[in-house]
Design an enzyme around this catalytic site. Structure first.
Site, mmCIF file in Angstrom:
data_model
loop_
_atom_site.group_PDB
_atom_site.id
_atom_site.type_symbol
_atom_site.label_atom_id
_atom_site.label_comp_id
_atom_site.label_asym_id
_atom_site.label_seq_id
_atom_site.Cartn_x
_atom_site.Cartn_y
_atom_site.Cartn_z
ATOM 1 N N ASN A 1 0.842 -1.200 0.000
ATOM 2 C CA ASN A 1 0.000 0.000 0.000
ATOM 3 C C ASN A 1 0.874 1.246 0.000
ATOM 4 O O ASN A 1 2.103 1.152 0.002
ATOM 5 C CB ASN A 1 -0.956 -0.020 1.206
ATOM 6 C CG ASN A 1 -0.186 -0.105 2.515
ATOM 7 O OD1 ASN A 1 0.570 0.783 2.857
ATOM 8 N ND2 ASN A 1 -0.367 -1.219 3.233
ATOM 9 N N ASP B 1 -3.999 -6.357 5.197
ATOM 10 C CA ASP B 1 -4.995 -7.197 5.878
ATOM 11 C C ASP B 1 -4.928 -8.640 5.394
ATOM 12 O O ASP B 1 -5.255 -9.558 6.127
ATOM 13 C CB ASP B 1 -6.400 -6.634 5.644
ATOM 14 C CG ASP B 1 -6.579 -5.318 6.382
ATOM 15 O OD1 ASP B 1 -6.041 -5.206 7.499
ATOM 16 O OD2 ASP B 1 -7.225 -4.400 5.835
ATOM 17 N N PRO C 1 -2.639 -11.860 10.587
ATOM 18 C CA PRO C 1 -2.982 -11.613 11.985
ATOM 19 C C PRO C 1 -3.018 -10.112 12.250
ATOM 20 O O PRO C 1 -2.330 -9.352 11.576
ATOM 21 C CB PRO C 1 -1.814 -12.261 12.752
ATOM 22 C CG PRO C 1 -0.704 -12.354 11.766
ATOM 23 C CD PRO C 1 -1.337 -12.482 10.413
ATOM 24 N N PHE D 1 -3.714 3.330 15.241
ATOM 25 C CA PHE D 1 -4.018 4.390 14.281
ATOM 26 C C PHE D 1 -5.133 3.895 13.373
ATOM 27 O O PHE D 1 -5.143 2.716 13.012
ATOM 28 C CB PHE D 1 -2.779 4.747 13.451
ATOM 29 C CG PHE D 1 -1.952 5.829 14.091
ATOM 30 C CD1 PHE D 1 -1.236 5.574 15.248
ATOM 31 C CD2 PHE D 1 -1.906 7.105 13.540
ATOM 32 C CE1 PHE D 1 -0.494 6.571 15.865
ATOM 33 C CE2 PHE D 1 -1.164 8.110 14.142
ATOM 34 C CZ PHE D 1 -0.459 7.850 15.303
ATOM 35 N N LYS E 1 -10.336 -3.889 19.253
ATOM 36 C CA LYS E 1 -8.927 -4.285 19.433
ATOM 37 C C LYS E 1 -8.468 -4.126 20.889
ATOM 38 O O LYS E 1 -7.303 -4.336 21.186
ATOM 39 C CB LYS E 1 -8.029 -3.475 18.495
ATOM 40 C CG LYS E 1 -8.348 -3.674 17.022
ATOM 41 C CD LYS E 1 -7.279 -3.064 16.114
ATOM 42 C CE LYS E 1 -7.771 -3.048 14.672
ATOM 43 N NZ LYS E 1 -6.710 -3.312 13.703
HETATM 44 O O1 C5P Z 1 -8.207 -2.491 11.298
HETATM 45 P P1 C5P Z 1 -7.307 -1.438 10.799
HETATM 46 O O2 C5P Z 1 -6.266 -1.931 9.850
HETATM 47 O O3 C5P Z 1 -7.955 -0.222 10.238
HETATM 48 O O4 C5P Z 1 -6.577 -0.927 12.128
HETATM 49 C C1 C5P Z 1 -5.558 -0.032 12.092
HETATM 50 C C2 C5P Z 1 -4.656 -0.204 13.283
HETATM 51 O O5 C5P Z 1 -4.378 -1.582 13.520
HETATM 52 C C3 C5P Z 1 -3.307 0.421 13.058
HETATM 53 O O6 C5P Z 1 -2.826 0.855 14.294
HETATM 54 C C4 C5P Z 1 -2.477 -0.717 12.490
HETATM 55 O O7 C5P Z 1 -1.099 -0.520 12.697
HETATM 56 C C5 C5P Z 1 -3.023 -1.894 13.249
HETATM 57 N N1 C5P Z 1 -3.013 -3.173 12.517
HETATM 58 C C6 C5P Z 1 -2.169 -4.183 12.897
HETATM 59 N N2 C5P Z 1 -2.204 -5.388 12.236
HETATM 60 C C7 C5P Z 1 -3.034 -5.589 11.227
HETATM 61 C C8 C5P Z 1 -3.908 -4.561 10.800
HETATM 62 C C9 C5P Z 1 -3.871 -3.369 11.467
HETATM 63 O O8 C5P Z 1 -1.381 -3.998 13.821
HETATM 64 N N3 C5P Z 1 -3.042 -6.749 10.604
#
Ligand code: C5P
Length: 395
Positions: A210, A277, A303, A321, A339
């Protein structure tokens, strides 16, 4: 890890055989992130050359109080103002006597009198000179005046005597200098920060990723270092140089990022990385050929690193974030709860990704704070301040 990140240090050297160790001390201070300017007395130059110290510090060595050339570049008052710390190592008995009496007859003593910065000295002299009544009285005066005294150590001396008066080793002096700055809001805490994108391999030459630039995570790492924390930055691939003073771990995939984070113990965990993701269920061993009109990739969920750390035991103070394109506050609130985070920083994905500026809303259970559009460096400092104060009120 020793951190003197962005600190300006005047390293004063007076006349004593321990001056040869000042070369190593200078190197250690710079390695810890400090800018060093060396000031040598006349006698110091008999023991070690200004050229050696100039080569190591990367700056012209200052030796004269009344030097028109030096005054035109950085005068003694400017030099005194520049310093965050004056460290005199070795400090001779004669220098201690001058300092105790506020003398200002050469550049080094004048700087000590002119500067408002902390002053530390590392005495080094023969054991009889150290135990001499006048030296001990001067020592008391210096302590009363708030001057930090590093050492001296006991042991074998260059003159053959054994006793108190050896200069402390450079490593110890560098550590004590760093400890003087450990006064920030995160002093002594371990902070782990993830930053940048992850890359999920499709085959040996292709990946899914990304647009994350890593700028926000790197700015937070710098702000946390400046706040006195010991910072580990676990970063996906970015074009940014690792910030000075952090323990930098370069990773590619989400699984590697998770493993690096789980291997560290943290008091505070800040997940800034834009973690992919999904990853291809199976990365192809060989480059995929374009032999078919269509190609399907099976993806599996990665994960959630942040959610995993937030349920670990012992659990750090966890900050996430949320870069959103719609319903900013609502979506961020959901993530805060799902979370099990202590705080989430929400910002507009399109206005944030790759930019040097950002606005944000910080949310926690029962409270929020809005940060207007500002540089990511500035925003990072505000977020670090907020994390420190929230952490204090919850623990
Ligand atoms: O669910 P989302 O990706 O929007 O959540 C964002 C937050 O979760 C960020 O702090 C990101 O660094 C963390 N994150 C993570 N592992 C993932 C997906 C998101 O630590 N697989």
């Amino acid at each position: 890890m020793l951190s003197l990140n962005n600190k300006n240090i005047i390293l004063g050297i007076t006349g004593g055989i321990a001056a040869y160790k000042s070369a190593e001390l200078c190197r250690l201070l710079i390695k810890a992130g400090a800018q060093v300017r060396v000031v040598m007395t006349q006698a110091a130059q008999e023991f070690i050359t200004p050229l050696t110290m100039q080569s190591l510090s990367g700056n012209r060595v200052h030796t004269q109080l009344l030097d028109t050339e030096a005054e035109a570049a950085m005068g003694h008052i400017e030099l005194a103002r520049w310093a965050d710390l004056i460290l005199v190592a070795p400090a001779s008995a004669n220098f201690m006597a001058q300092l105790a009496h506020g003398e200002a007859h050469d550049l080094l003593t004048t700087l000590c009198v002119a500067s408002r910065s902390p002053l530390a000295i590392a005495p080094a002299m023969n054991q009889a000179m150290w135990s001499n009544t006048a030296t001990q009285q001067n020592l008391q005066t210096l302590q009363q005046n708030g001057i930090h005294i590093f050492g001296p150590d006991a042991g074998a001396q260059a003159c053959g005597d054994i006793g108190l008066g050896r200069m402390q080793e450079p490593q110890q002096l560098a550590e004590q200098s760093a400890a003087l700055f450990e006064t920030g809001v995160l002093a002594g805490l371990n902070v782990v920060i993830t930053a940048g994108p992850t890359r999920e391999a499709v085959d040996p030459v292709r990946f899914i990723s990304n647009h994350s630039s890593g700028k926000m995570g790197y700015a937070l790492a710098r702000a946390a270092v400046d706040a006195g924390a010991k910072v580990t930055l676990v970063s996906g691939p970015t074009n940014l140089p690792p910030p000075a003073g952090v323990d930098f771990i370069a990773v590619e995939s989400a699984l590697q990022m998770l493993a690096a984070c789980e291997a560290r113990t943290a008091d505070i965990f800040i997940g800034v990385a834009a973690v992919a993701d999904y990853r291809p269920a199976q990365a192809a061993q060989q480059k995929i050929k374009k032999s078919h009109e269509t190609l399907s990739l099976e993806l599996v969920r990665n994960p959630d690193i942040l959610a995993t750390i937030a349920t670990s035991n012992p659990r750090p103070f966890c900050v996430g974030f949320a870069a959103e394109t719609e319903n900013l506050a609502h979506n961020a609130q959901q993530k805060l709860q799902n979370k099990k985070l202590d705080m989430i920083i929400a910002n507009d994905a399109e206005a944030t990704f790759g930019h040097d500026h950002a606005s944000a809303i910080a949310l926690w259970m029962g409270g929020e704070e809005t940060f207007t559009q500002q540089s990511k460096e500035q925003l990072a400092r505000c977020i670090i301040e907020l994390i420190a104060s929230r952490m204090q009120s919850t623990r």
